[in-house]
Design an enzyme around this catalytic site. Structure first.
Site, PDB file in Angstrom:
ATOM      1  CG  LEU A 195      94.550  37.966   9.270  1.00 52.80           C
ATOM      2  CD1 LEU A 195      94.696  38.665  10.264  1.00 52.80           C
ATOM      3  CD2 LEU A 195      94.855  36.544   9.217  1.00 52.80           C
ATOM      4  CE  LYS A 285      75.356  33.883  12.733  1.00 53.59           C
ATOM      5  NZ  LYS A 285      74.510  34.912  13.085  1.00 53.59           N
ATOM      6  NE  ARG A 294      85.028  34.820   3.252  1.00 57.69           N
ATOM      7  CZ  ARG A 294      83.911  35.229   2.500  1.00 57.69           C
ATOM      8  NH1 ARG A 294      82.799  34.460   2.671  1.00 57.69           N
ATOM      9  NH2 ARG A 294      83.888  35.985   1.403  1.00 57.69           N
ATOM     10  NE  ARG A 359      75.539  38.624  23.180  1.00 56.36           N
ATOM     11  CZ  ARG A 359      74.672  39.187  22.689  1.00 56.36           C
ATOM     12  NH1 ARG A 359      73.756  39.574  23.583  1.00 56.36           N
ATOM     13  NH2 ARG A 359      74.377  39.588  21.473  1.00 56.36           N
TER      14      ARG A 359
END
Ligand code: BES
Ligand code: ZN
Ligand code: ZN
Length: 513
Positions: A195, A285, A294, A359
Site C-alpha cells: 500500500l 514541500k 506517497r 495532526r
C-alpha cells in the site's frame, strides 16, 4: 582448508553430492532448502535440519563448510546439489545464546532477530540463483524464520511488465502453528509495504478504501466507507481543511474486527494517518524526494496490516480501526497559512503551516475514536521529519499517557525486533502549541521546528480523552534503505508486526486497559 601451491583442492568436493559451483544442475532441480548453523567460538554447530542433511550426505555439508571463510551471522553460503539433491543455503545464526548484557542494551530478542536475518539471507540468495521452491529450517524459532523468509521474498513489482519469480516458501519438516503465525505477521507487513509503495495516482483515498475492503472483508472484518458529507455532518473541519486543495474526495474508513465469541464491549482503537500524497499544500514541500510522500499513508497501511494479522490469527479481541484518508494538495480552494478551523471536539485550530496536516486529520479521527469508549487508543502516523532526526530508522517514536500501554508496546517491539522508543509528552510542549495566537491550538509549535515531534504529540493530546493512549510517529521508519537486512529497499511497512503483537498482548492480558 587445504591449499596447494596457492590453489584450493576442491576436486573431492566437486565430486560430492553437495558442491559449490555447478549452477546448471542446481537450476534444473529448482528446489532449495535453507538451513542454519551456529558459530560457537569458531566452531560450527548445526541445527537439527542442518544436521539431518549433513547425515544424509555422509558429512559433506560440514566438509563443504570447511572450504572458505566461516559463514557469519546473517550471511549465506550456497551449496549447489547434484544427483537431484536440493540446493542448500547454509545460513549463519551467530552464537546460540546471545549475551544477556547485549540483549538488554539492544532491547530486543537477539536470537529471534538472528533467525530473521539468517533465513532472509538464505531466501534472497536462493531466489537469486533461480530456486522456485524453498523449504526453510525453523532454526529453533519457526515464527521468526517464517517472518524472515516472507519479508525477504516480498517484491513490489505490480507495475513491471516482466516480473521476477517469487519462490514458494514452506517450513522444513511440517508447517507448525508457530510458522503460520510468522507468515500471518509478515504478510500483514507486506500488505502495508505494498500500500505504501503504490504510486499516489494509483492509490487515491477511494482506491485505498477499496484495497482495505479487498484485504479485510474476506477475513470477516467490517469495512465502512464514509465520504465528505458524513465528515461534514460531524464537524470534522480539521480533517476536511486538509482535503480542500485536492480534486480527490476524502474518505473516512471505520474497520471493525471482533474475535469469534469475544464479548468485551470496549474496543482497542487504532487510528492511522492516511494522507495518500503530501505535497505540503500551500506550505509546499521542496521538490527533491517529494515522491516519497506517497508513503504518507503509512499509519493507515500499518493499521490495515495489523488488523489483517489479528483477523487471520483469530485473536480473541475487539478492535476498531479509524482511518482518515485524503490528499494534501495546493489547489485554489486549499487552506491558507493562518486560517482557523473548528475541530469536531469544539476546539479552534490555527493552521500556521499546511504541511503539518497529519495532526489535523488525526485530531478529528482521535475525537471520533474516543466516542466509542475504547479501552485503549493507538494512533500511528508518518507525522514529523523531526522524529527521523531524533531516532533515524532505529525505532518508531512513541508518546503515551499510559505506562502500562507503553510497557506493552515496548515488549511487543522487543519480540518483533521492530522497536519503539519512548519520547516525552510533557506540559512543557503543550504550552508551546496552546498559549499564543488567535485560536485554542496551533498546528505548529511557537518555537518553530524545535522538538517538532514532541510539539506534534502535544497537539494530538488536545484531542484525546482516553487514559490509555499511545501515539506512534513512524516518519523515520517509513522507508528502508539497507538498515533492516530482511526488508528490501523501499517502503518498509514498519512497525506493522509490532502493532499486531501489541494487539495480541492486549488480547491475552487481564490488565484493565
Ligand atoms: N508527512 C510529513 C512528515 C514526514 C517527513 C513523513 C518525512 C515521512 C518522511 C508531515 O506531514 C510533515 O510535513 N511534517 C512537517 C511538520 C512541520 C511543518 C512542523 C515536517 O516534519 O517538516
Ligand atoms: Zn506534511
Ligand atoms: Zn504528512
Amino acid at each position: 582448508m587445504a591449499v596447494l601451491g596457492g590453489r584450493r583442492i576442491i576436486n573431492r568436493v566437486m565430486a560430492s553430492p553437495l558442491h559449490r559451483s555447478c549452477r546448471s544442475c542446481a537450476t534444473q532441480a529448482k528446489k532449495g532448502v535453507v538451513v542454519g548453523v551456529y558459530n560457537e567460538d569458531g566452531q560450527y554447530k548445526l541445527t537439527e535440519a542442518a544436521s539431518a542433511i549433513n547425515t544424509r550426505t555422509s558429512g559433506y555439508l560440514l566438509q563443504c563448510l570447511q572450504y572458505g571463510s566461516p559463514v557469519k551471522g546473517g550471511k549465506c553460503r550456497v551449496l549447489f546439489g547434484g544427483g537431484g539433491e536440493p540446493v542448500v543455503g547454509v545460513v549463519g545464526l551467530g552464537e546460540q545464546k546471545p549475551k544477556q548484557q547485549q540483549q538488554e542494551l539492544e532491547e530486543r530478542d537477539l536470537a529471534r532477530e538472528a533467525v530473521r536475518n539468517a533465513v532472509a539471507a538464505g531466501v534472497q540468495e536462493l531466489s537469486k540463483a533461480g530456486i522456485e521452491s524453498i523449504s526453510v529450517d525453523g532454526c529453533g524459532d519457526e515464527e521468526a524464520a517464517a517472518e524472515g523468509a516472507h519479508l525477504a521474498a516480498f517484491k513490489y513489482q505490480d507495475l513491471k511488465t516482466k516480473k521476477k519469480p517469487i519462490p514458494a516458501l514452506s517450513c522444513y519438516g511440517a508447517d507448525s502453528e508457530r510458522w503460520q503465525r510468522g507468515v500471518a505477521l509478515a504478510e500483514g507487513q507486506n500488505i502495508a509495504r505494498k500500500l505504501m509503495e503504490t504510486p499516489s495516482n494509483m492509490l487515491t483515498p477511494t482506491q485505498f478504501a477499496q484495497e482495505a475492503v479487498n484485504v479485510l472483508e474476506k477475513l470477516g472484518v467490517e469495512v465502512l466507507t464514509r465520504g465528505y458529507e458524513w465528515a461534514a455532518e460531524r464537524g470534522m473541519n480539521a480533517f476536511l481543511s486538509v482535503t480542500r486543495g485536492s480534486a480527490e474526495p476524502p474518505v473516512f474508513l471505520e474497520l471493525t474486527y471482533r474475535g469469534n465469541g469475544y464479548t468485551q464491549d470496549k474496543p482497542v482503537a487504532l487510528v492511522g494517518k492516511g494522507v495518500t500524497f503530501d505535497s505540503g499544500g500551500i506550505s509546499l514541500k521542496p521538490a527533491s524526494n517529494m515522491d516519497k510522500m506517497r508513503g504518507d499513508m503509512g499509519g493507515a497501511a500499518c493499521t490495515v496490516g495489523a488488523i489483517y494479522t489479528a483477523a487471520r490469527l483469530k485473536m480473541p479481541i475487539y478492535v476498531k480501526g479509524f482511518i482518515p484518508l485524503c490528499e494534501n494538495m495546493p489547489g485554489s480552494r486549499a487552506t491558507r497559512p493562518g486560517d482557523v478551523v473548528k475541530a469536531s471536539n469544539g476546539k479552534t485550530i490555527q493552521i500556521d503551516n499546511t504541511d503539518a496536516e497529519g495532526r489535523l486529520i488525526l485530531a478529528d479521527a482521535l475525537h471520533y475514536a474516543s466516542q466509542h469508549q475504547p479501552r485503549a487508543v493507538v494512533d500511528i502516523a508518518t507525522l514529523t521529519g523531526a522524529i527521523a532526526v531524533a531516532l533515524g530508522s532505529g525505532a518508531a517514536g512513541v508518546f503515551s499517557n499510559s505506562s502500562a500501554l507503553w510497557k506493552a508496546v515496548h515488549q511487543a517491539g522487543a519480540s518483533t525486533g521492530d522497536r519503539v522508543w519512548r519520547m516525552p509528552l510533557w506540559m512543557h510542549f503543550s504550552s508551546q502549541v496552546t498559549e499564543f495566537g488567535l485560536a485554542d491550538v496551533h498546528n505548529i509549535g511557537k518555537h518553530s521546528r524545535d522538538a517538532g515531534s514532541c510539539t506534534a504529540a502535544a497537539f494530538l493530546k488536545e484531542f484525546v480523552t482516553c487514559d490509555h493512549w499511545l501515539h506512534v510517529d513512524i516518519a523515520g521508519v517509513m522507508e528502508n534503505k539497507d538498515e533492516v537486512a530482511y526488508l528490501g529497499k523501499g517502503m518498509s511497512g514498519r512497525p506493522t508486526r509490532t502493532l499486531a503483537t501489541l494487539i495480541d498482548l492486549l488480547a491475552c492480558s487481564d490488565a484493565p486497559l
